[in-house]
Every structure is written in structure tokens, then in C-alpha cells.
Design a protein around this motif. Structure first.
Motif, PDB file in Angstrom:
ATOM      1  N   ALA A 204      42.098   6.505  27.326  1.00  0.00           N
ATOM      2  CA  ALA A 204      40.738   6.859  26.895  1.00  0.00           C
ATOM      3  C   ALA A 204      40.180   8.006  27.729  1.00  0.00           C
ATOM      4  O   ALA A 204      39.605   8.953  27.174  1.00  0.00           O
ATOM      5  CB  ALA A 204      39.825   5.633  26.983  1.00  0.00           C
ATOM      6  N   CYS A 205      40.344   7.940  29.042  1.00  0.00           N
ATOM      7  CA  CYS A 205      39.825   9.006  29.915  1.00  0.00           C
ATOM      8  C   CYS A 205      40.513  10.334  29.629  1.00  0.00           C
ATOM      9  O   CYS A 205      39.861  11.388  29.627  1.00  0.00           O
ATOM     10  CB  CYS A 205      39.988   8.627  31.387  1.00  0.00           C
ATOM     11  N   THR A 206      41.802  10.291  29.379  1.00  0.00           N
ATOM     12  CA  THR A 206      42.532  11.518  29.045  1.00  0.00           C
ATOM     13  C   THR A 206      41.991  12.128  27.754  1.00  0.00           C
ATOM     14  O   THR A 206      41.706  13.333  27.696  1.00  0.00           O
ATOM     15  CB  THR A 206      44.041  11.229  28.914  1.00  0.00           C
ATOM     16  N   CYS A 207      41.830  11.305  26.733  1.00  0.00           N
ATOM     17  CA  CYS A 207      41.306  11.802  25.458  1.00  0.00           C
ATOM     18  C   CYS A 207      39.867  12.296  25.602  1.00  0.00           C
ATOM     19  O   CYS A 207      39.512  13.350  25.047  1.00  0.00           O
ATOM     20  CB  CYS A 207      41.381  10.713  24.389  1.00  0.00           C
ATOM     21  N   LEU A 208      39.041  11.542  26.327  1.00  0.00           N
ATOM     22  CA  LEU A 208      37.647  11.968  26.522  1.00  0.00           C
ATOM     23  C   LEU A 208      37.572  13.291  27.282  1.00  0.00           C
ATOM     24  O   LEU A 208      36.781  14.174  26.936  1.00  0.00           O
ATOM     25  CB  LEU A 208      36.866  10.887  27.265  1.00  0.00           C
ATOM     26  N   LEU A 209      38.403  13.439  28.303  1.00  0.00           N
ATOM     27  CA  LEU A 209      38.412  14.682  29.074  1.00  0.00           C
ATOM     28  C   LEU A 209      38.841  15.864  28.209  1.00  0.00           C
ATOM     29  O   LEU A 209      38.203  16.923  28.221  1.00  0.00           O
ATOM     30  CB  LEU A 209      39.330  14.557  30.292  1.00  0.00           C
ATOM     31  N   LEU A 210      39.913  15.688  27.450  1.00  0.00           N
ATOM     32  CA  LEU A 210      40.384  16.779  26.586  1.00  0.00           C
ATOM     33  C   LEU A 210      39.375  17.098  25.489  1.00  0.00           C
ATOM     34  O   LEU A 210      39.174  18.271  25.141  1.00  0.00           O
ATOM     35  CB  LEU A 210      41.756  16.434  26.010  1.00  0.00           C
ATOM     36  N   ALA A 211      38.704  16.073  24.949  1.00  0.00           N
ATOM     37  CA  ALA A 211      37.658  16.311  23.948  1.00  0.00           C
ATOM     38  C   ALA A 211      36.489  17.060  24.581  1.00  0.00           C
ATOM     39  O   ALA A 211      35.970  18.022  23.993  1.00  0.00           O
ATOM     40  CB  ALA A 211      37.179  14.985  23.358  1.00  0.00           C
ATOM     41  N   PHE A 212      36.094  16.655  25.775  1.00  0.00           N
ATOM     42  CA  PHE A 212      34.997  17.325  26.473  1.00  0.00           C
ATOM     43  C   PHE A 212      35.336  18.793  26.741  1.00  0.00           C
ATOM     44  O   PHE A 212      34.521  19.677  26.497  1.00  0.00           O
ATOM     45  CB  PHE A 212      34.676  16.595  27.788  1.00  0.00           C
ATOM     46  N   ILE A 213      36.544  19.039  27.217  1.00  0.00           N
ATOM     47  CA  ILE A 213      36.980  20.420  27.473  1.00  0.00           C
ATOM     48  C   ILE A 213      36.978  21.217  26.174  1.00  0.00           C
ATOM     49  O   ILE A 213      36.479  22.352  26.123  1.00  0.00           O
ATOM     50  CB  ILE A 213      38.376  20.442  28.138  1.00  0.00           C
ATOM     51  N   GLY A 214      37.528  20.632  25.124  1.00  0.00           N
ATOM     52  CA  GLY A 214      37.573  21.323  23.838  1.00  0.00           C
ATOM     53  C   GLY A 214      36.191  21.703  23.335  1.00  0.00           C
ATOM     54  O   GLY A 214      35.937  22.861  22.986  1.00  0.00           O
ATOM     55  N   PHE A 215      35.279  20.739  23.312  1.00  0.00           N
ATOM     56  CA  PHE A 215      33.929  21.026  22.833  1.00  0.00           C
ATOM     57  C   PHE A 215      33.185  21.980  23.763  1.00  0.00           C
ATOM     58  O   PHE A 215      32.450  22.855  23.307  1.00  0.00           O
ATOM     59  CB  PHE A 215      33.123  19.733  22.667  1.00  0.00           C
ATOM     60  N   SER A 216      33.368  21.827  25.070  1.00  0.00           N
ATOM     61  CA  SER A 216      32.648  22.671  26.037  1.00  0.00           C
ATOM     62  C   SER A 216      33.070  24.128  25.962  1.00  0.00           C
ATOM     63  O   SER A 216      32.253  25.027  26.179  1.00  0.00           O
ATOM     64  CB  SER A 216      32.872  22.152  27.460  1.00  0.00           C
ATOM     65  N   PHE A 217      34.344  24.364  25.669  1.00  0.00           N
ATOM     66  CA  PHE A 217      34.851  25.732  25.592  1.00  0.00           C
ATOM     67  C   PHE A 217      34.975  26.219  24.147  1.00  0.00           C
ATOM     68  O   PHE A 217      35.678  27.187  23.872  1.00  0.00           O
ATOM     69  CB  PHE A 217      36.191  25.845  26.325  1.00  0.00           C
ATOM     70  N   HIS A 218      34.290  25.519  23.254  1.00  0.00           N
ATOM     71  CA  HIS A 218      34.233  25.890  21.835  1.00  0.00           C
ATOM     72  C   HIS A 218      35.611  25.950  21.180  1.00  0.00           C
ATOM     73  O   HIS A 218      35.844  26.773  20.307  1.00  0.00           O
ATOM     74  CB  HIS A 218      33.456  27.199  21.650  1.00  0.00           C
ATOM     75  N   ILE A 219      36.489  25.090  21.649  1.00  0.00           N
ATOM     76  CA  ILE A 219      37.783  24.891  20.990  1.00  0.00           C
ATOM     77  C   ILE A 219      37.629  23.591  20.207  1.00  0.00           C
ATOM     78  O   ILE A 219      38.130  22.535  20.586  1.00  0.00           O
ATOM     79  CB  ILE A 219      38.934  24.802  22.022  1.00  0.00           C
ATOM     80  N   ASP A 220      36.877  23.698  19.116  1.00  0.00           N
ATOM     81  CA  ASP A 220      36.464  22.501  18.390  1.00  0.00           C
ATOM     82  C   ASP A 220      37.628  21.685  17.856  1.00  0.00           C
ATOM     83  O   ASP A 220      37.537  20.459  17.772  1.00  0.00           O
ATOM     84  CB  ASP A 220      35.507  22.872  17.262  1.00  0.00           C
ATOM     85  N   VAL A 221      38.717  22.335  17.505  1.00  0.00           N
ATOM     86  CA  VAL A 221      39.880  21.601  17.011  1.00  0.00           C
ATOM     87  C   VAL A 221      40.361  20.614  18.084  1.00  0.00           C
ATOM     88  O   VAL A 221      40.606  19.447  17.789  1.00  0.00           O
ATOM     89  CB  VAL A 221      41.025  22.567  16.602  1.00  0.00           C
ATOM     90  N   LEU A 222      40.466  21.088  19.309  1.00  0.00           N
ATOM     91  CA  LEU A 222      40.877  20.224  20.422  1.00  0.00           C
ATOM     92  C   LEU A 222      39.861  19.099  20.620  1.00  0.00           C
ATOM     93  O   LEU A 222      40.233  17.932  20.770  1.00  0.00           O
ATOM     94  CB  LEU A 222      41.005  21.051  21.713  1.00  0.00           C
ATOM     95  N   GLY A 223      38.583  19.455  20.596  1.00  0.00           N
ATOM     96  CA  GLY A 223      37.530  18.457  20.767  1.00  0.00           C
ATOM     97  C   GLY A 223      37.576  17.380  19.705  1.00  0.00           C
ATOM     98  O   GLY A 223      37.488  16.192  20.019  1.00  0.00           O
TER      99      GLY A 223
END
Length: 138
Positions: free
Chosen positions: A80-99
Motif C-alpha cells: 500500500a505504501c509503495t502504491c501510495l508513494l508512486l501515486a503521490f509522485i505521479g500526481f505531484s509531477f503531473h504524470i497522471d497516468v502513473l498517479g
């Protein structure tokens, strides 16, 4: 058995589900930090603040609840933490697909677990079976 009462696990799962939903609705990835930071604190220090807060609402003794396996829950929390971190990074850097990919994964896993099937537990069980068979054949 050293376990975690199911209502505490459910509270953590609902926190993940609601944080992801709020992130999707508001387009604000900071909401993902709530379960992420709580999960990381739980993994590092052994005390998840969300579960600790929810524990104050338990009315019965700890042992009277159905207990979830602590090692299964730690494995699930890592995922869960891995997925949440990668989603946060994706959304924060406007890589919405990753988020969206990783937020959908963690949302789905948490929601399906609330419904009664733990995907992380199934993955861990299969991994343990693989390790056992591999060691047996060596």
C-alpha cells in the motif's frame, strides 16, 4: 497469536479508500499523504497512528475481536505504501497516468479487502508456497 483486531485493519483500509477518492475528486495529491505517512510510521515504528486513534473506540477486549495476522498486514502495508508513494509522485509531477495506475491499484486492493478478500494475503501465501516448493526441491 499476535494479531491486529479487524476493526483497526478496516479503519486503515477505509482511510486509504477515502483518501484516494478525495484525491480523485479534488485533484489534490496531498490527501494521499495521510495513509502514506501513517503507514510508513507503522512500518518503521510499529505503531500506525490511524489504528492507534481507532483503538480508543474499541469497546471489547483486544482478544475478543477477530485478529488479523500481523505479518500479513505488514506485507500489505508495504504494498500500500509503495502504491501510495508512486501515486503521490505521479500526481505531484503531473504524470497522471502513473498517479491513476497506482491509486487505482491501492484503492481496489483496499476496497476488495473491505469486502472480504485480501489480495496482498493471497500474493504472500503464493510467495510462501513458491519458497516452500523451491526449498523442498533443492
Amino acid at each position: 497469536m499476535d494479531g491486529i483486531p479487524r476493526p483497526l485493519v478496516r479503519t486503515n483500509q477505509w482511510t486509504i479508500v477515502l483518501s484516494v477518492l478525495i484525491t480523485w475528486i479534488t485533484n489534490e495529491p496531498l490527501f494521499l499523504l495521510i495513509p502514506l505517512i501513517a503507514g510508513l510510521i507503522g512500518l518503521i515504528f510499529g505503531l500506525n497512528p490511524i489504528m492507534a486513534a481507532a483503538k480508543t473506540f474499541l469497546r471489547k477486549p483486544h482478544s475478543s475481536y477477530h485478529l488479523e495476522d500481523r505479518s500479513d498486514q505488514q506485507f500489505n502495508q508495504i504494498i500500500a505504501c509503495t502504491c501510495l508513494l508512486l501515486a503521490f509522485i505521479g500526481f505531484s509531477f503531473h504524470i497522471d497516468v502513473l498517479g491513476y495506475i497506482f491509486s487505482i491499484l491501492v484503492f481496489s486492493a483496499a476496497f476488495i479487502a473491505i469486502l472480504g478478500f485480501c489480495i496482498g494475503c493471497f500474493i504472500r501465501f503464493q510467495w510462501k508456497q513458491y519458497q516452500y516448493r523451491k526449498a523442498k526441491n533443492s
